[in-house]
Design an enzyme around this catalytic site. Structure first.
Site, PDB file in Angstrom:
ATOM      1  N   ASN A  10       0.838  14.634  -0.048  1.00  0.00           N
ATOM      2  CA  ASN A  10       1.337  15.013  -1.169  1.00  0.00           C
ATOM      3  C   ASN A  10       0.447  16.167  -1.801  1.00  0.00           C
ATOM      4  O   ASN A  10      -0.752  16.001  -2.187  1.00  0.00           O
ATOM      5  CB  ASN A  10       1.198  13.579  -2.174  1.00  0.00           C
ATOM      6  CG  ASN A  10       1.296  14.024  -3.549  1.00  0.00           C
ATOM      7  OD1 ASN A  10       1.986  15.003  -4.111  1.00  0.00           O
ATOM      8  ND2 ASN A  10       1.030  12.837  -4.411  1.00  0.00           N
ATOM      9  N   GLY A 174      -7.905  10.642  -5.903  1.00  0.00           N
ATOM     10  CA  GLY A 174      -8.753  11.566  -6.396  1.00  0.00           C
ATOM     11  C   GLY A 174     -10.434  11.585  -6.757  1.00  0.00           C
ATOM     12  O   GLY A 174     -10.815  12.409  -7.281  1.00  0.00           O
ATOM     13  N   SER A 214      -7.896   8.773  -1.977  1.00  0.00           N
ATOM     14  CA  SER A 214      -8.841   9.234  -1.238  1.00  0.00           C
ATOM     15  C   SER A 214      -8.863   8.971   0.464  1.00  0.00           C
ATOM     16  O   SER A 214      -9.956   8.697   0.936  1.00  0.00           O
ATOM     17  CB  SER A 214     -10.180   8.703  -1.791  1.00  0.00           C
ATOM     18  OG  SER A 214     -10.268   9.259  -3.066  1.00  0.00           O
ATOM     19  N   GLY A 236      -5.871  15.200  -1.907  1.00  0.00           N
ATOM     20  CA  GLY A 236      -6.355  16.172  -1.685  1.00  0.00           C
ATOM     21  C   GLY A 236      -6.511  16.687  -0.093  1.00  0.00           C
ATOM     22  O   GLY A 236      -6.573  17.976   0.125  1.00  0.00           O
TER      23      GLY A 236
HETATM   24  P1  PGA Z   1      -5.980  11.684  -3.239  1.00  0.00           P
HETATM   25  O1  PGA Z   1      -4.517  11.545  -3.574  1.00  0.00           O
HETATM   26  O2  PGA Z   1      -5.798  11.530  -1.567  1.00  0.00           O
HETATM   27  O3  PGA Z   1      -6.373  13.036  -3.489  1.00  0.00           O
HETATM   28  O4  PGA Z   1      -6.828  10.596  -3.425  1.00  0.00           O
HETATM   29  C1  PGA Z   1      -3.507  10.526  -3.205  1.00  0.00           C
HETATM   30  C2  PGA Z   1      -2.259  10.451  -3.817  1.00  0.00           C
HETATM   31  O5  PGA Z   1      -2.222  10.606  -5.106  1.00  0.00           O
HETATM   32  O6  PGA Z   1      -1.130  10.458  -3.443  1.00  0.00           O
END
Ligand code: PGA
Length: 259
Positions: A10, A174, A214, A236
């Site tokens: 994403n 995140g 994450s 990320g």
């Molecule tokens: P992240 O986001 O891997 O940066 O934590 C995951 C998401 O919001 O789909």
């Protein structure tokens, strides 16, 4: 029943045309030999067409991050499921916590979008997940139960079969704070039980439930060792070719936890 893993990136609101092309060209190459799992990238609307073009003929599919809850019409600034199909999308992410939090999306709205997505032949990835406060107050399962029932309800079993669910604890998105494999597994198996109650065992055992929040190269292996974790929704770490490649190429390893 063995479920085919799905690893989805994403990209959120990142990547220009040039950056997108560079990233998917690298992924196309680095992931060309992966055959036993599904791979998806979900870039911003502005680059969907060009990304789909670069990935044509590869096994990496393209999805959108959102869609409108109407078929077509005077909805300035919005994008319909049919338009997403037209530019080469196979999937659409619905009800991401950022949509719920910042744009007021409710379970009812997500449910409406879900039905429209299925109608046009897009595979929906429906996100659920509790806030930190809800987890601390011991409300995780109540919140997830409501989201699953209301976001995913009202489908024919044959449609429900096609839905992908993503469990994304909001406190893990995140923040670098991943849920432990055991914490994630607990909720994934709860979600699967609810799908069984709604649609029966065959659907529940076919539906893929992804973990998001994450996900990184160094935690994917242990997450994927859990029985009810069928893939990842990666934010990320999906923006860097090396990291996303390593995540897609996870090797499930059993943790010390007795199984
Ligand atoms: P992240 O986001 O891997 O940066 O934590 C995951 C998401 O919001 O789909």
């Amino acid at each position: 029943m063995a479920r085919r893993p799905l690893i989805a990136g994403n990209w959120k609101m990142h990547k220009t045309v040039a950056e997108s092309v560079e990233l998917v060209q690298k992924l196309r190459e680095s992931l060309s030999s992966v055959a036993d799992r599904d791979i998806l990238v979900a870039p911003p609307f502005t680059v969907l067409a060009v990304v789909a073009e670069v990935l044509k003929g590869s096994q990496i599919t393209v999805g959108a991050q959102n869609m409108n809850d109407n078929v077509q019409g005077a909805f300035t600034g919005e994008v319909s499921g049919a338009l997403l199909k037209d530019v080469g999308c196979s999937h659409v992410i619905l009800g991401h916590s950022e949509r719920r939090q910042y744009y007021g999306e409710t379970d009812a709205l997500v449910n409406k979008k879900l039905k429209l997505a299925l109608d046009v032949g897009l595979t929906p990835i429906v996100c659920v997940g509790e806030l930190l406060r809800e987890r601390e107050e011991g409300k995780t399962f109540t919140v997830i139960e409501k989201q699953v029932k209301e976001s995913l309800g009202g489908l024919a079993p044959i449609q429900a079969n096609k839905v992908v669910v993503a469990y994304e604890p909001v406190w893990a998105i995140g923040t670098g704070k991943t849920a432990t494999p055991a914490q994630a597994q607990e909720v994934h198996s709860f979600i699967r039980k609810w799908i069984e109650r709604l649609y029966g065992e065959p659907v529940a055992s076919a539906v893929r439930i992804l973990y998001g929040g994450s996900v990184k190269p160094d935690n994917m292996d242990s997450l994927m060792a859990e029985a009810d974790i069928d893939g990842g929704l990666v934010g990320g770490a999906s923006l860097k070719a090396e990291d996303f490649t390593r995540i897609v190429r996870y090797q499930a390893v059993l943790s010390a936890r007795a199984r």
